[in-house]
Design an enzyme around this catalytic site. Structure first.
Site, short mmCIF file in Angstrom:
data_model
loop_
_atom_site.label_atom_id
_atom_site.label_comp_id
_atom_site.label_asym_id
_atom_site.label_seq_id
_atom_site.Cartn_x
_atom_site.Cartn_y
_atom_site.Cartn_z
N CYS A 46 0.84 -1.22 0.00
CA CYS A 46 0.00 0.00 0.00
C CYS A 46 0.86 1.25 0.00
O CYS A 46 0.55 2.24 -0.66
CB CYS A 46 -0.93 0.02 1.21
SG CYS A 46 -2.07 -1.36 1.25
C1 BEZ Z 1 0.60 -4.66 1.86
O1 BEZ Z 1 0.04 -3.61 1.56
O2 BEZ Z 1 1.81 -4.79 1.76
C2 BEZ Z 1 -0.19 -5.86 2.30
C3 BEZ Z 1 -1.37 -5.68 2.96
C4 BEZ Z 1 -2.09 -6.78 3.36
C5 BEZ Z 1 -1.59 -8.06 3.11
C6 BEZ Z 1 -0.41 -8.21 2.41
C7 BEZ Z 1 0.30 -7.11 2.01
#
Ligand code: BEZ
Length: 216
Positions: A46
């Protein structure tokens, strides 16, 4: 993915954002909007995605298109996260608002739930000035989105809308490349719509349905 989908009106929810609180339809009014959700703040993928959106913000602005993020944490958390986002992606400024949804009450109403994880997803809706969904992506949390593809798909929607959906864009299309003429348009109408001419592909079926026009 049950819930609102292509052609549906996004519910006019009152949302709390990093900028101010507003009703979604007031934000959508008179322009196109890219609404994109994220699993949560301070997560690696994100952080890269919001940074990329910040870096591409001028591309959306040039097209008169607004950005609106959503992440399933509260406003203070979003505000604390923004310096990380901007630091990780040099040249990125998070100038767009991010909706807070700490209780995960908004995501089901916007159809932004990951049905496998039964939680927040990497969903993205492109919403038209009429507040209706024109395109949706749903990616799992393990796959970051491609912002070039978001922009390319947006350009396709804008091009089709400009031509009242009488044209469509073929595979891997990019702006300035030829478009195809919708099958709903007769050759007679196509001659009027495209006075510069169009080419009909010669195919074994001889059905004449694949017509290419240069509209740039
Ligand atoms: C991320 O944004 O890195 C992420 C969020 C939830 C699960 C796996 C990765």
């Amino acid at each position: 993915m049950p819930g609102i989908t292509l052609g549906d009106t996004v519910p006019n929810l009152e949302v709390e954002t990093t900028h101010k609180n507003f009703k979604l339809h007031d934000y959508f009014a008179d322009s196109w909007t890219v609404l994109f959700s994220h699993p949560g703040d301070f997560t690696p993928v994100c952080t890269t995605e919001l940074g990329a959106m910040g870096k591409y913000a001028h591309e959306f602005e040039q097209r008169g298109v607004k950005l609106l993020g959503l992440s399933c944490d509260d406003i203070q958390s979003h505000k604390d996260w923004i310096p990380d986002i901007e630091a990780f992606t040099p040249g990125s400024k998070v100038t767009y608002p991010i909706i807070a949804d700490p209780n995960k009450e908004i995501i089901p109403q916007l159809n932004m739930v990951d049905p496998i994880e039964n939680g927040p997803s990497r969903a993205l809706h492109i919403v038209g000035p009429d507040c209706k969904i024109k395109l949706s992506f749903l990616y799992p949390s393990t796959t970051g989105r491609n912002m070039d593809e978001v922009l390319r798909a947006l350009d396709s929607l804008l091009m089709a809308a400009k031509h009242k959906n009488k044209i469509a864009t073929p595979v891997n299309w990019k702006p300035d490349e030829p478009v195809v003429i919708s099958p709903a348009v007769s050759d007679e109408e196509a001659k009027k719509l495209f006075p510069q001419g169009f080419k009909t592909a010669e195919l074994p079926s001889k059905k004449g349905y694949l017509r290419v026009a240069d509209v740039s």
